[in-house]
Design an enzyme around this catalytic site. Structure first.
Site, PDB file in Angstrom:
ATOM      1  N   LEU A 107       0.424  -1.032  -0.421  1.00 29.37           N
ATOM      2  CA  LEU A 107       0.082  -0.012  -0.082  1.00 29.37           C
ATOM      3  C   LEU A 107       0.953   1.422   0.129  1.00 29.37           C
ATOM      4  CD1 LEU A 107      -2.830  -1.140   2.634  1.00 29.37           C
ATOM      5  CD2 LEU A 107      -3.218  -0.650   0.576  1.00 29.37           C
ATOM      6  N   LYS A 152       4.952   3.141   1.807  1.00 32.39           N
ATOM      7  CA  LYS A 152       6.332   3.255   2.580  1.00 32.39           C
ATOM      8  C   LYS A 152       6.258   4.213   3.193  1.00 32.39           C
ATOM      9  CE  LYS A 152       9.006   0.356  -0.877  1.00 32.39           C
ATOM     10  NZ  LYS A 152      10.894   0.952  -2.178  1.00 32.39           N
ATOM     11  N   GLY A 153       6.459   4.043   4.572  1.00 29.37           N
ATOM     12  CA  GLY A 153       6.987   4.782   5.324  1.00 29.37           C
ATOM     13  C   GLY A 153       7.781   4.921   5.886  1.00 29.37           C
ATOM     14  N   GLY A 159       8.959   1.901   7.461  1.00 31.20           N
ATOM     15  CA  GLY A 159       8.644   0.753   7.226  1.00 31.20           C
ATOM     16  C   GLY A 159       7.931   0.271   6.227  1.00 31.20           C
ATOM     17  N   GLU A 185      -7.344  -0.505  10.432  1.00 29.45           N
ATOM     18  CA  GLU A 185      -8.327   0.031   9.444  1.00 29.45           C
ATOM     19  C   GLU A 185      -7.658   0.218   7.943  1.00 29.45           C
ATOM     20  OE1 GLU A 185     -11.117   2.652  11.131  1.00 29.45           O
ATOM     21  OE2 GLU A 185     -12.142   3.274   8.281  1.00 29.45           O
ATOM     22  N   PHE A 186      -7.906  -0.492   6.499  1.00 29.79           N
ATOM     23  CA  PHE A 186      -7.561  -0.332   6.019  1.00 29.79           C
ATOM     24  C   PHE A 186      -8.519   0.465   4.827  1.00 29.79           C
ATOM     25  CE2 PHE A 186      -9.040  -1.715   1.371  1.00 29.79           C
ATOM     26  CZ  PHE A 186      -7.501  -1.077   0.607  1.00 29.79           C
ATOM     27  N   ALA A 187      -7.613   1.800   4.302  1.00 29.08           N
ATOM     28  CA  ALA A 187      -8.007   3.193   3.841  1.00 29.08           C
ATOM     29  C   ALA A 187      -8.852   3.057   2.357  1.00 29.08           C
ATOM     30  CB  ALA A 187      -7.570   4.359   4.186  1.00 29.08           C
ATOM     31  N   ASP A 196      -0.970  18.136  13.738  1.00 24.74           N
ATOM     32  CA  ASP A 196      -0.305  17.767  12.141  1.00 24.74           C
ATOM     33  C   ASP A 196      -1.268  17.492  11.311  1.00 24.74           C
ATOM     34  OD1 ASP A 196       2.355  17.438  10.543  1.00 24.74           O
ATOM     35  OD2 ASP A 196       2.196  15.467  10.449  1.00 24.74           O
ATOM     36  N   LYS A 235      -2.793  17.998   8.003  1.00 28.25           N
ATOM     37  CA  LYS A 235      -2.507  18.104   6.538  1.00 28.25           C
ATOM     38  C   LYS A 235      -2.712  17.192   5.718  1.00 28.25           C
ATOM     39  CE  LYS A 235       2.039  16.251   6.950  1.00 28.25           C
ATOM     40  NZ  LYS A 235       3.750  16.505   7.062  1.00 28.25           N
ATOM     41  N   ASN A 283      -1.543  13.331   5.477  1.00 27.29           N
ATOM     42  CA  ASN A 283      -2.012  13.131   6.481  1.00 27.29           C
ATOM     43  C   ASN A 283      -3.048  11.538   6.853  1.00 27.29           C
ATOM     44  OD1 ASN A 283       0.167  13.049   7.566  1.00 27.29           O
ATOM     45  ND2 ASN A 283       0.183  14.415   8.931  1.00 27.29           N
ATOM     46  N   ASP A 310      -2.747   9.447  10.617  1.00 26.79           N
ATOM     47  CA  ASP A 310      -1.167   9.664  11.124  1.00 26.79           C
ATOM     48  C   ASP A 310      -1.146  10.697  12.398  1.00 26.79           C
ATOM     49  OD1 ASP A 310       1.905  10.168  11.137  1.00 26.79           O
ATOM     50  OD2 ASP A 310       2.310   9.728   9.055  1.00 26.79           O
ATOM     51  N   THR A 353       4.428  20.621  10.079  1.00 25.85           N
ATOM     52  CA  THR A 353       4.618  20.937   8.461  1.00 25.85           C
ATOM     53  C   THR A 353       4.456  22.559   8.631  1.00 25.85           C
ATOM     54  OG1 THR A 353       3.348  19.105   8.239  1.00 25.85           O
ATOM     55  CG2 THR A 353       4.793  20.756   6.793  1.00 25.85           C
TER      56      THR A 353
HETATM   57  P1  AMP Z   1       2.896   6.110   6.676  1.00 21.04           P
HETATM   58  O1  AMP Z   1       3.763   5.347   7.572  1.00 21.04           O
HETATM   59  O2  AMP Z   1       1.337   6.237   7.506  1.00 21.04           O
HETATM   60  O3  AMP Z   1       2.958   7.116   5.805  1.00 21.04           O
HETATM   61  O4  AMP Z   1       2.049   4.611   5.169  1.00 21.04           O
HETATM   62  C1  AMP Z   1       2.734   4.445   3.754  1.00 21.04           C
HETATM   63  C2  AMP Z   1       1.366   4.931   3.049  1.00 21.04           C
HETATM   64  O5  AMP Z   1       1.248   3.230   3.161  1.00 21.04           O
HETATM   65  C3  AMP Z   1       0.697   5.640   2.968  1.00 21.04           C
HETATM   66  O6  AMP Z   1       1.345   6.853   2.104  1.00 21.04           O
HETATM   67  C4  AMP Z   1      -0.263   5.334   2.546  1.00 21.04           C
HETATM   68  O7  AMP Z   1      -0.613   5.500   0.864  1.00 21.04           O
HETATM   69  C5  AMP Z   1      -0.842   4.095   2.918  1.00 21.04           C
HETATM   70  N1  AMP Z   1      -0.783   3.196   4.577  1.00 21.04           N
HETATM   71  C6  AMP Z   1      -0.976   3.456   4.973  1.00 21.04           C
HETATM   72  N2  AMP Z   1      -1.715   3.492   5.943  1.00 21.04           N
HETATM   73  C7  AMP Z   1      -2.856   2.469   5.428  1.00 21.04           C
HETATM   74  C8  AMP Z   1      -4.554   2.592   5.452  1.00 21.04           C
HETATM   75  N3  AMP Z   1      -4.618   2.218   6.772  1.00 21.04           N
HETATM   76  N4  AMP Z   1      -4.647   1.965   4.663  1.00 21.04           N
HETATM   77  C9  AMP Z   1      -3.930   2.372   2.958  1.00 21.04           C
HETATM   78  N5  AMP Z   1      -3.544   2.631   2.855  1.00 21.04           N
HETATM   79  C10 AMP Z   1      -2.549   2.914   4.273  1.00 21.04           C
END
Ligand code: AMP
Length: 409
Positions: free
Chosen positions: A150, A152-153, A156, A223-225, A268, A270, A273, A286, A304
């Protein structure tokens, strides 16, 4: 690959048959153990994988994932459940396609991260099955089928996953490398973020259902967005219509009101997030900078640049009103397509924020402009409170009677 539309149709079918099967049960649908059937469910606020702790799980079939299922009458989401209702034929849908796994977890596991030791290891030994109030069941990576990446943060990858045990919930599994958290010196903040999110239950805040860890990683079950990042939509369209912006701001104000009632300041806000749920509803995702502040004011500089309120730029004490300022900036950015005080240099942006040098294009409606002006007040206490935001004419104008429907462009 499964499209959002097909997921929605499958959920609709599930909901329909759930209605048929539970005519005696007038309460909200809860996570109920189902009989056999190849059905996936998206986790929503109504369906939490919060089955009993491992102590109360009776193995049913020793060598299958079914042995991990809660037993009938077990505690689900803190509530007692009834015996499982076998699914009707109508309810039996093909499993939602979670997409193709790219092997990224193994690649990462080989190439990044180390074991952490000492106090940091204790801080990051995060496992929702052992929290005192509302423990979840014990989870392991092997409990999930991993699907498509989905995103990368910083620490991870995030994957679409499905629980192997029935009723096969769909969620987002986020991995965090412990050693990278420690290198960034945010172990306490990460722990706080997880603790805050675990306790929140709101339709516009992504629910954290549970978490677990291994030697090198923390895994968050979120939760899956289904509709992904709001930022991508904003980039695609340039800006949003008044109707769509108003709906998002209404949902955002609702979520912030809830957070503030729990003494959580987001700090935060924006577009980056914010995510979109399967129905297009806005979801705050976030919590990296959230502060749980029962009464105390904070002086840390965070957030930000474009969304920083004057009091944070000046390094003054700040309170929940920082979120009201950010809501004003967000309203402007939705409608105009850029942040209101954006300049080439940080210095120039700071100056414009301090002067509240606000120039609203004439294409923005007078009602929307009125809300922006009322939120972007230099003096924090002069900003329109959230309860008033939710009653503002520009918000009421677009709020549909069946409130939670999808904002359309
Ligand atoms: P993050 O580490 O939270 O910044 O997540 C990295 C990316 O993963 C985000 O920019 C989203 O595109 C995707 N993502 C994170 N959490 C979710 C979620 N709960 N459902 C769907 N996509 C997600």
């Amino acid at each position: 690959m499964t499209t959002v539309g097909s997921i929605t149709r499958q959920i609709a079918a599930l909901e329909l048959s759930a209605k048929q099967n539970t005519t005696a049960n007038k309460t909200r649908p809860t996570h109920q153990k189902q009989g056999s059937g190849n059905v996936s469910k998206l986790l929503t606020k109504f369906a939490a994988p919060n089955p009993p702790t491992s102590k109360s799980i009776k193995p049913q079939a020793s060598n299958s994932s079914i042995s991990r299922l809660p037993t009938a009458g077990g505690q689900v989401g803190g509530k007692s459940t009834k015996a499982p209702t076998p699914l009707s034929r109508e309810a039996t849908q093909p499993a939602i396609d979670i997409g193709k796994y790219d092997g990224g977890l193994e690649i990462d596991e080989e190439n990044r991260g180390k074991r952490v030791y000492g106090e940091a290891a204790e801080d990051l030994a995060l496992d929702s099955s052992v929290i005192e109030h509302q423990p979840t069941r014990e989870w392991h990576l092997s409990d999930f089928d991993i699907g498509r990446p989905l995103g990368k943060g910083k620490f991870g990858r995030v994957y679409m996953v499905r629980t192997k045990c029935e009723p096969k919930y769909i969620l987002a599994l986020k991995t965090l490398y412990k050693s990278e958290i420690v290198e960034s010196r945010v172990e306490k903040q990460t722990r706080r973020e997880i603790e805050i999110q675990q306790n929140l239950r709101h339709p516009h805040i992504l629910r954290l259902y549970g978490y677990f860890h291994d030697e090198k990683r923390i895994f968050l079950m979120i939760e899956f967005a289904g509709k992904g990042e709001l930022y991508k939509q904003l980039s695609k369209y340039g800006c949003f219509t008044e109707k769509r912006s108003s709906r998002y701001i209404d949902q955002m104000a609702d979520a912030l009101e809830y957070l503030h009632s729990k003494h959580v300041i987001h700090r935060d806000i924006k577009p980056e997030n914010l995510l979109l749920g399967i129905n297009g509803d806005l979801k705050i995702g976030d919590f990296g900078w959230s502060v749980h502040a029962p009464g105390n004011r904070r002086t840390t500089m965070c957030g930000t640049l474009d969304y920083l309120p004057p009091e944070m730029i000046e390094g003054k004490e700040h309170s929940k009103e920082v979120d009201l300022w950010a809501l004003g900036v967000l309203t402007y950015e939705f409608l105009v397509g850029s942040a209101p005080f954006e300049e080439r240099s940080h210095n120039e942006t700071y100056k414009r924020i301090m002067r509240v040098d606000l120039r609203i294009p004439s294409r923005v409606s007078p009602e929307a402009a009125d809300l922006i002006v009322k939120l972007l007040q230099h003096e924090p206490h002069h900003r329109l409170p959230l309860s008033e935001v939710r009653k503002h004419p520009w918000i009421l104008k677009y709020r549909s009677r069946s409130s939670n429907s999808q904002p359309q462009n």
